[in-house]
Design a protein around this motif. Structure first.
Motif, mmCIF file in Angstrom:
data_model
loop_
_atom_site.group_PDB
_atom_site.id
_atom_site.type_symbol
_atom_site.label_atom_id
_atom_site.label_comp_id
_atom_site.label_asym_id
_atom_site.label_seq_id
_atom_site.Cartn_x
_atom_site.Cartn_y
_atom_site.Cartn_z
ATOM 1 N N LEU A 1 50.477 3.887 5.994
ATOM 2 C CA LEU A 1 50.529 4.212 7.408
ATOM 3 C C LEU A 1 51.815 3.654 7.980
ATOM 4 O O LEU A 1 52.189 2.514 7.693
ATOM 5 N N TYR A 2 52.502 4.471 8.753
ATOM 6 C CA TYR A 2 53.727 4.028 9.397
ATOM 7 C C TYR A 2 53.378 2.815 10.249
ATOM 8 O O TYR A 2 52.466 2.862 11.062
ATOM 9 N N ALA A 3 54.094 1.717 10.012
ATOM 10 C CA ALA A 3 53.658 0.440 10.572
ATOM 11 C C ALA A 3 54.653 -0.149 11.539
ATOM 12 O O ALA A 3 55.855 -0.114 11.314
ATOM 13 N N GLN A 4 54.113 -0.710 12.599
ATOM 14 C CA GLN A 4 54.875 -1.575 13.482
ATOM 15 C C GLN A 4 54.148 -2.903 13.564
ATOM 16 O O GLN A 4 52.921 -2.935 13.658
ATOM 17 N N VAL A 5 54.908 -3.987 13.518
ATOM 18 C CA VAL A 5 54.299 -5.303 13.682
ATOM 19 C C VAL A 5 54.076 -5.547 15.169
ATOM 20 O O VAL A 5 54.542 -4.793 16.022
ATOM 21 N N THR A 6 53.379 -6.621 15.491
ATOM 22 C CA THR A 6 52.959 -6.853 16.878
ATOM 23 C C THR A 6 54.115 -6.974 17.866
ATOM 24 O O THR A 6 53.937 -6.734 19.045
ATOM 25 N N THR A 7 55.316 -7.311 17.415
ATOM 26 C CA THR A 7 56.466 -7.422 18.319
ATOM 27 C C THR A 7 57.045 -6.068 18.686
ATOM 28 O O THR A 7 57.970 -5.991 19.482
ATOM 29 N N GLY A 8 56.547 -4.998 18.089
ATOM 30 C CA GLY A 8 57.053 -3.664 18.380
ATOM 31 C C GLY A 8 58.159 -3.215 17.444
ATOM 32 O O GLY A 8 58.667 -2.115 17.586
ATOM 33 N N ALA B 1 59.489 -2.266 13.563
ATOM 34 C CA ALA B 1 58.874 -1.621 12.399
ATOM 35 C C ALA B 1 58.633 -2.621 11.263
ATOM 36 O O ALA B 1 59.264 -3.677 11.195
ATOM 37 N N ASP B 2 57.733 -2.258 10.349
ATOM 38 C CA ASP B 2 57.503 -3.044 9.143
ATOM 39 C C ASP B 2 58.838 -3.208 8.421
ATOM 40 O O ASP B 2 59.560 -2.225 8.227
ATOM 41 N N PRO B 3 59.219 -4.423 8.017
ATOM 42 C CA PRO B 3 60.537 -4.650 7.419
ATOM 43 C C PRO B 3 60.828 -3.801 6.175
ATOM 44 O O PRO B 3 61.921 -3.249 6.039
ATOM 45 N N GLY B 4 59.876 -3.682 5.253
ATOM 46 C CA GLY B 4 60.100 -2.890 4.043
ATOM 47 C C GLY B 4 60.251 -1.411 4.356
ATOM 48 O O GLY B 4 61.176 -0.752 3.877
ATOM 49 N N GLN B 5 59.355 -0.885 5.164
ATOM 50 C CA GLN B 5 59.439 0.522 5.556
ATOM 51 C C GLN B 5 60.734 0.791 6.310
ATOM 52 O O GLN B 5 61.425 1.783 6.050
ATOM 53 N N SER B 6 61.095 -0.080 7.221
ATOM 54 C CA SER B 6 62.297 0.100 8.022
ATOM 55 C C SER B 6 63.548 0.090 7.155
ATOM 56 O O SER B 6 64.444 0.925 7.346
ATOM 57 N N TYR B 7 63.619 -0.824 6.199
ATOM 58 C CA TYR B 7 64.785 -0.889 5.322
ATOM 59 C C TYR B 7 64.919 0.406 4.516
ATOM 60 O O TYR B 7 66.011 0.963 4.402
ATOM 61 N N ILE B 8 63.801 0.889 3.976
ATOM 62 C CA ILE B 8 63.822 2.136 3.204
ATOM 63 C C ILE B 8 64.257 3.297 4.094
ATOM 64 O O ILE B 8 65.151 4.071 3.742
ATOM 65 N N ASP B 9 63.657 3.406 5.281
ATOM 66 C CA ASP B 9 63.926 4.532 6.181
ATOM 67 C C ASP B 9 65.331 4.518 6.775
ATOM 68 O O ASP B 9 65.932 5.570 6.954
ATOM 69 N N ASN B 10 65.839 3.343 7.105
ATOM 70 C CA ASN B 10 67.082 3.258 7.878
ATOM 71 C C ASN B 10 68.306 2.811 7.094
ATOM 72 O O ASN B 10 69.425 2.977 7.571
ATOM 73 N N GLU B 11 68.125 2.243 5.920
ATOM 74 C CA GLU B 11 69.265 1.773 5.122
ATOM 75 C C GLU B 11 69.348 2.522 3.788
ATOM 76 O O GLU B 11 70.283 3.255 3.529
ATOM 77 N N TRP B 12 68.335 2.297 2.942
ATOM 78 C CA TRP B 12 68.393 2.794 1.572
ATOM 79 C C TRP B 12 68.450 4.314 1.504
ATOM 80 O O TRP B 12 69.200 4.906 0.734
ATOM 81 N N THR B 13 67.658 4.990 2.304
ATOM 82 C CA THR B 13 67.550 6.445 2.262
ATOM 83 C C THR B 13 68.889 7.147 2.472
ATOM 84 O O THR B 13 69.106 8.232 1.948
ATOM 85 N N TYR B 14 69.797 6.544 3.197
ATOM 86 C CA TYR B 14 71.057 7.210 3.539
ATOM 87 C C TYR B 14 72.203 6.909 2.575
ATOM 88 O O TYR B 14 73.302 7.402 2.763
#
Length: 156
Positions: free
Chosen positions: A71-78, A80-93
């Motif tokens: 599930l697309y995740a956000q932690v309580t601070t708003g 994104a989940d660090p692992g998901q965010s890194y994959i989506d915003n860094e590694w994927t490109y």
């Protein structure tokens, strides 16, 4: 005989290649995973007349993939989940030689990580009116896997 282990006890982490020190980011909110140790396997037919009608082959290339879904995740601070965010915003490109990164995985009961050099393919995101947003990624192993002992809590 050993006891079966829970599928939910597997931990998957990606290495943040942008960090100045070795940093591993756990991929959170996973609901399923699949490891396929025969993906991208190639063989050569070695059957000859001397095989007396029985097939024979040699494995010429080994491959493997790990597919994770969750599930697309956000932690309580708003954020994104660090692992998901890194994959989506860094590694994927990343492209070319830069497209390879590192993933490690183990069961929480194990004292050794399995490490892969890999590429990542982002999964589809979707959802309906009463659903949570899905998230996923597929890692394709590049090269021979290695192992490393769990130290300092292992990021779990």
């Amino acid at each position: 005989m050993g006891r079966p282990i829970d599928a939910r006890g597997w931990i998957f982490e990606v290495r943040d290649e942008e960090a100045s020190t070795e940093t591993w980011l756990r991929i959170g909110n996973l609901t399923s995973w699949n490891r396929n140790e025969s993906e991208n396997e190639e063989s050569a037919d070695t059957t000859t007349n001397d095989s007396e009608g029985y097939y024979s082959q040699d494995i010429m290339q080994r491959g493997a993939t790990i597919e994770v879904e969750g599930l697309y995740a956000q932690v309580t601070t708003g954020t994104a989940d660090p692992g998901q965010s890194y994959i989506d915003n860094e590694w994927t490109y990343r492209l070319g030689a830069d497209s390879q990164g590192r993933i490690r995985w183990r069961h929480q009961s194990q004292a050794v990580w399995v490490l892969w050099g890999a590429t990542v393919t982002p999964g589809e995101q979707s959802g309906g009116t009463n659903d949570k947003t899905s998230w996923g990624a597929t890692f394709t192993r590049c090269g021979k896997p290695t192992t490393a002992p769990v130290t300092g809590g292992g990021g779990a």
